[in-house]
Motif scaffolding. Structure first.
Motif, mmCIF file in Angstrom:
data_model
loop_
_atom_site.group_PDB
_atom_site.id
_atom_site.type_symbol
_atom_site.label_atom_id
_atom_site.label_comp_id
_atom_site.label_asym_id
_atom_site.label_seq_id
_atom_site.Cartn_x
_atom_site.Cartn_y
_atom_site.Cartn_z
ATOM 1 N N ASP A 5 0.827 -1.206 0.000
ATOM 2 C CA ASP A 5 0.000 0.000 0.000
ATOM 3 C C ASP A 5 0.858 1.252 0.000
ATOM 4 O OD1 ASP A 5 -2.045 -1.669 0.036
ATOM 5 O OD2 ASP A 5 -2.762 -1.214 2.055
ATOM 6 N N GLY A 6 1.984 1.159 0.662
ATOM 7 C CA GLY A 6 2.807 2.348 0.820
ATOM 8 C C GLY A 6 3.668 2.633 -0.391
ATOM 9 N N LEU A 7 4.235 1.588 -0.954
ATOM 10 C CA LEU A 7 5.157 1.797 -2.073
ATOM 11 C C LEU A 7 4.524 1.475 -3.420
ATOM 12 C CD1 LEU A 7 8.320 0.102 -0.531
ATOM 13 C CD2 LEU A 7 7.705 2.508 -0.455
ATOM 14 N N GLY A 8 3.457 0.765 -3.387
ATOM 15 C CA GLY A 8 2.807 0.366 -4.638
ATOM 16 C C GLY A 8 3.054 -1.102 -4.921
ATOM 17 N N HIS A 9 2.154 -1.652 -5.732
ATOM 18 C CA HIS A 9 2.211 -3.094 -5.992
ATOM 19 C C HIS A 9 3.468 -3.514 -6.731
ATOM 20 C CE1 HIS A 9 -1.607 -4.591 -4.471
ATOM 21 N NE2 HIS A 9 -2.034 -3.346 -4.677
ATOM 22 N N GLN A 10 4.008 -2.614 -7.554
ATOM 23 C CA GLN A 10 5.216 -2.997 -8.292
ATOM 24 C C GLN A 10 6.339 -3.340 -7.319
ATOM 25 O OE1 GLN A 10 3.367 -0.082 -8.274
ATOM 26 N NE2 GLN A 10 4.734 1.274 -9.409
ATOM 27 N N TYR A 11 6.434 -2.543 -6.260
ATOM 28 C CA TYR A 11 7.462 -2.811 -5.270
ATOM 29 C C TYR A 11 7.188 -4.134 -4.566
ATOM 30 C CZ TYR A 11 9.656 1.795 -5.543
ATOM 31 O OH TYR A 11 10.340 2.890 -5.950
ATOM 32 N N GLY A 12 5.920 -4.315 -4.234
ATOM 33 C CA GLY A 12 5.534 -5.559 -3.567
ATOM 34 C C GLY A 12 5.905 -6.759 -4.417
ATOM 35 N N ASP A 13 5.642 -6.655 -5.723
ATOM 36 C CA ASP A 13 5.948 -7.758 -6.636
ATOM 37 C C ASP A 13 7.451 -8.030 -6.690
ATOM 38 O OD1 ASP A 13 3.311 -7.969 -7.110
ATOM 39 O OD2 ASP A 13 3.345 -7.225 -9.176
ATOM 40 N N ILE A 14 8.219 -6.974 -6.750
ATOM 41 C CA ILE A 14 9.677 -7.150 -6.809
ATOM 42 C C ILE A 14 10.160 -7.846 -5.540
ATOM 43 C CG2 ILE A 14 11.888 -5.929 -6.775
ATOM 44 C CD1 ILE A 14 10.549 -3.804 -8.546
ATOM 45 N N LEU A 15 9.610 -7.415 -4.424
ATOM 46 C CA LEU A 15 10.014 -8.012 -3.152
ATOM 47 C C LEU A 15 9.677 -9.509 -3.135
ATOM 48 C CD1 LEU A 15 11.157 -7.620 -0.329
ATOM 49 C CD2 LEU A 15 8.849 -7.122 0.467
ATOM 50 N N LEU A 16 8.478 -9.831 -3.577
ATOM 51 C CA LEU A 16 8.073 -11.249 -3.587
ATOM 52 C C LEU A 16 9.013 -12.072 -4.460
ATOM 53 C CD1 LEU A 16 4.178 -10.895 -3.793
ATOM 54 C CD2 LEU A 16 5.519 -11.685 -1.843
ATOM 55 N N LYS A 17 9.403 -11.495 -5.592
ATOM 56 C CA LYS A 17 10.313 -12.211 -6.492
ATOM 57 C C LYS A 17 11.662 -12.427 -5.816
ATOM 58 C CE LYS A 17 8.703 -10.144 -10.662
ATOM 59 N NZ LYS A 17 9.051 -9.419 -11.862
ATOM 60 N N GLN A 18 12.159 -11.369 -5.157
ATOM 61 C CA GLN A 18 13.461 -11.482 -4.491
ATOM 62 C C GLN A 18 13.410 -12.531 -3.392
ATOM 63 O OE1 GLN A 18 15.031 -7.768 -3.123
ATOM 64 N NE2 GLN A 18 14.993 -6.838 -5.157
ATOM 65 N N ILE A 19 12.296 -12.543 -2.681
ATOM 66 C CA ILE A 19 12.166 -13.522 -1.597
ATOM 67 C C ILE A 19 12.150 -14.940 -2.175
ATOM 68 C CG2 ILE A 19 10.563 -14.409 0.148
ATOM 69 C CD1 ILE A 19 9.889 -11.408 0.729
ATOM 70 N N ALA A 20 11.408 -15.113 -3.276
ATOM 71 C CA ALA A 20 11.347 -16.430 -3.925
ATOM 72 C C ALA A 20 12.750 -16.883 -4.324
ATOM 73 C CB ALA A 20 10.428 -16.367 -5.141
ATOM 74 N N THR A 21 13.504 -15.973 -4.921
ATOM 75 C CA THR A 21 14.870 -16.312 -5.339
ATOM 76 C C THR A 21 15.716 -16.649 -4.122
ATOM 77 O OG1 THR A 21 14.566 -14.671 -7.061
ATOM 78 C CG2 THR A 21 16.791 -15.506 -6.760
ATOM 79 N N GLY A 22 15.578 -15.840 -3.086
ATOM 80 C CA GLY A 22 16.341 -16.062 -1.864
ATOM 81 C C GLY A 22 16.055 -17.436 -1.268
ATOM 82 N N LEU A 23 14.789 -17.788 -1.197
ATOM 83 C CA LEU A 23 14.406 -19.076 -0.611
ATOM 84 C C LEU A 23 15.013 -20.232 -1.390
ATOM 85 C CD1 LEU A 23 10.626 -18.490 0.256
ATOM 86 C CD2 LEU A 23 12.521 -18.742 1.864
ATOM 87 N N ARG A 24 15.002 -20.064 -2.724
ATOM 88 C CA ARG A 24 15.507 -21.148 -3.574
ATOM 89 C C ARG A 24 17.013 -21.344 -3.441
ATOM 90 N NH1 ARG A 24 12.119 -20.946 -9.028
ATOM 91 N NH2 ARG A 24 12.458 -18.746 -8.697
#
Ligand code: C2E
Ligand code: CA
Ligand code: CA
Length: 700
Positions: A316-335
């Motif tokens: 909500d604060g930064l916008g969905h694009q930021y949220g999406d990038i974060l989710l992608k980074q987390i996915a990569t990190g987990l893997r």
């Protein structure tokens, strides 16, 4: 035995008839063209009957040949011409007679219609142009019998003819079909026919050979298989159907359809069904399938359910694009975490699941620790650093159950326990006898019901805020409680984060806001004109488009003096969008409402914010007061904040004061406001009035 009552002449005739019929019957086996066979038959007949003409007459019709198409005569002078006048000899029945008075050259005749496919296709015509012959019944019977033989032969030829014709049509059709077609002899496995597609575009030989081997394997007949051609990358569907071929053989009709495109689409659909398009991880569906498989095959392992802390704020604060990038980074990190490289799933939103295989189960704490470490580092979103932590619940199987949905639910409960314990941690699922553990779904459902019933289950508690110098209660903080009919008494930590996540916080927040304003106005009117109420405003609310209008509406409706209202805003990642927040805060302040920065010192604090945001109050988080008596750093930090606040004109309030010692220390530091159990816990309005407003009244 010949009939002994017959005359010699009659016997001779009888024998001749037998011979003739026998010869004609043999013609059935003759494979020659119909014209030749029929010609011979007519000859045998003519010689036996001793007539001048035996013909096949084809009636007028669509057929190009009509009239006397085949005929026999002992002499060419008798030959029939195709004159329309003869048509009167042909009808639907057997006709015979003498044509004494006729204007043509026929003296006697017999006509027998020959039926093919239930239609009169031709006539067998026996005539004499010289003699008047009275054909007796026996003779007519013989002609009839022969006509049956002619019919039989003609019928077979016609059938064969049409077959040949349809075979031509069939190959045309098959050639122009979009798929490959092959006809294979079932016994010899020889290919009898290959259509153009099969010949030109498919390596049909090898495909069919291999497929046939597979299909006929072990005598079991599979009728449909799929075949991948590794050379071309094409997929084929090979189908076998048993049919009778034109020559009467039982054959396999083999169709080869290029299904490459269908396969590709199928794979795409399958991929989409099992994968999360954003992160590339597998999705919930695949997770449930894999887990079912693992439980069934290996029976042991663990499940980690991971939920990001305050992800809603980032979105909500930064916008969905930021949220999406974060989710992608987390996915990569987990893997990249050892042992779980290919068992990470995104369940939706900001939830991830990790399946721990039996061989990794002994390393489960190590894996959980690695994940925590990963989240304790900042994430880089468009060149800026952001912190986003996670809370994780862990279940083990078979210890905690063997049902997929039960395990996921229990992992979710454990995750929620981790959230309640303060976020940024993991918790194992504990079987509890009391009902204090609920899955988020339970809470969500109950919360929606509670909101739908006018928030009646929510109650506002008040905690005193004390002036450190005078020790007077100068205000209070409104803190929500939920007396859920289904879940029991709930503290805000258990449901506020979820309410924020689900976007339900506005409903609850508005309710608390209005109730608190009403109470404060009441107290102001009772004589405590400057008494203030602090209301918490979630960042999710703050970022709502109509937040300013909404606040203005409620303040006007209640009629509270805006100066007596303090809005507490928690410092979070969302404050990174400084421009937007400043604009909103300035609009709120313009109404006369005061702003407090809540939970200062946790996570992301930067003293810079205090200057940039025109704040009135800083609320220092209770973690600083906890060990202030021993911790030099905590003391130094508080002193710094206190000194700094004076120079920039901000009031400091320290939360979580639980004893006298702490209170004294804060006094020495010149901290103006304190809040904590030492003075009072949050309590219902009536209790608060009695305890604090009454005391203050006496002191006044
Ligand atoms: P907060 O805004 O930091 O509120 C202070 C919390 O510290 C309260 O917890 C309070 O009961 C607790 N507390 C106060 N003094 C002491 C003390 O001496 N020792 C200890 N250990 N704790 C003390 P509470 O009521 O459970 O609320 C938790 C959080 O839930 C609040 O933290 C606030 O962030 C949120 N919250 C509560 N009500 C609302 C609301 O109406 N709207 C929103 N958006 N958030 C709310
Ligand atoms: Ca607060
Ligand atoms: Ca606080």
């Amino acid at each position: 035995m010949p009939d002994m009552s017959l005359t010699y002449e009659e016997m001779e005739k009888e024998v001749k008839r037998h011979e003739t019929v026998a010869k004609i019957v043999q013609m059935i086996e003759d494979d020659s063209d119909f014209e030749i066979v029929a010609g011979k038959i007519l000859k045998y007949m003519g010689e036996y009957l001793d007539v001048t003409n035996v013909c096949i007459y084809q009636p007028q019709g669509k057929c190009e040949m009509s009239g006397f198409t085949i005929q026999w005569s002992p002499d060419s002078k008798y030959e029939m011409n195709n004159d329309a006048k003869y048509s009167r000899y042909f009808g639907s029945h057997i006709l015979s007679g003498c044509a004494c008075d006729s204007d043509d050259d026929i003296k006697s005749y017999v006509t027998v219609p020959v039926m093919i496919n239930d239609k009169c296709a031709m006539y067998l015509f026996v005539a004499d142009k010289e003699k008047y012959i009275q054909f007796d019944d026996k003779t007519i019977g013989v002609i009839k019998d022969i006509s049956k033989i002619v019919q039989n032969i003609a019928q077979r030829k016609v059938t064969r003819n049409s077959l040949f014709r349809s075979y031509g049509a069939l190959t045309d059709i098959l050639d122009n079909m979009g798929c490959g077609v092959m006809v294979i002899d079932k016994d010899t496995k020889k290919v009898l026919f290959t259509n153009r597609v099969a010949e030109e575009s498919i390596d049909s030989q090898s495909i069919t050979r291999e497929c046939l081997d597979r299909m006929y394997y072990d005598g079991q007949m599979e009728t449909k298989i799929e075949k991948f051609d590794a050379v071309t990358g094409a997929w084929y569907e090979v189908k076998l159907v048993d049919i009778t071929w034109v020559d009467g053989r039982r054959v396999s009709l083999c169709t080869i359809i290029d299904i490459t495109q269908i396969k590709k689409n199928q794979q795409k659909i399958e991929f989409q069904a099992n994968n999360d398009f954003l992160t590339g991880l597998c999705n919930r569906r695949k997770c449930e399938n894999d887990l079912t498989e693992l439980i069934r095959k290996k029976g042991s392992g663990a499940l980690m359910f991971l939920d990001l802390d305050d992800f809603k704020h980032i979105n909500d604060g930064l916008g969905h694009q930021y949220g999406d990038i974060l989710l992608k980074q987390i996915a990569t990190g987990l893997r990249h975490i050892s042992g779980i490289e290919d068992t990470c799933y995104r369940m939706g939103g900001d939830e991830f699941v990790i399946i721990v295989r039996p061989e990794e189960k002994s390393r489960i704490n190590q894996i959980a620790g690695d994940i925590l470490v990963m989240f304790n580092k900042p994430w880089y979103l468009y060149e800026a650093e952001y912190y986003c932590t996670m809370s994780m619940g862990i279940v083990e199987f078979p210890e905690n159950g063997t049902d997929v949905h039960e395990l996921i639910k229990k992992a979710d409960i454990a995750m929620y326990d981790a959230k309640k314990a303060g976020k940024n941690r993991y918790a194992y699922y504990l079987e509890k006898k009391d009902k204090s553990s609920y899955s988020r779904l339970d809470i969500e459902n109950s919360m929606r019901t509670a909101i739908a019933t006018n928030c009646r289950e929510f109650e506002v508690y008040y905690q005193p805020i004390i002036d450190n110098k005078t020790e007077k209660c100068i205000g209070c903080e409104a803190l929500v409680r939920w007396n859920s009919r289904t879940l029991g008494f709930m503290t805000p930590d258990t449901f506020i984060p979820l309410a924020e996540y689900l976007g339900l916080i506005t409903n609850i927040g508005d309710y608390v806001f209005e109730k608190a304003c009403i109470k404060c106005k009441e107290w102001n009117e009772m004589g405590y004109e400057d008494f203030k109420v602090n209301v918490n405003l979630s960042v999710v609310q703050l970022l709502q488009n109509n937040v300013v209008e909404n606040i203005r509406k409620i303040v006007r409706r209640v009629g509270i003096k805006p100066e007596n209202l303090v809005l507490e805003i928690t410092e979070t990642l969302a404050i990174n969008d400084m421009q937007k927040i400043m604009k909103i805060i300035n609009q709120i302040k313009a109404m006369g409402i005061k702003i407090a920065l809540d939970d200062f010192g946790t996570g992301y604090s930067s003293l810079n914010y205090i200057k940039q945001l025109s704040l009135d109050i800083i609320k220092v988080d209770q973690t600083f007061i906890k060990d202030i008596t021993q911790d030099d750093y905590a003391r130094a930090f508080l002193k710094l904040v206190s000194d700094l606040s004076k120079t920039i004109g901000v009031v400091v309030c320290v939360e979580g004061v639980e004893n006298k010692e702490q209170k004294e220390l804060l006094k020495q530091m010149d901290i103006e406001l304190i809040q904590g159990y030492y003075y009072g816990m949050p309590m219902p309005a009536e209790k608060f009035e009695k305890k604090f407003l009454h005391i203050s009244k006496l002191q006044k």
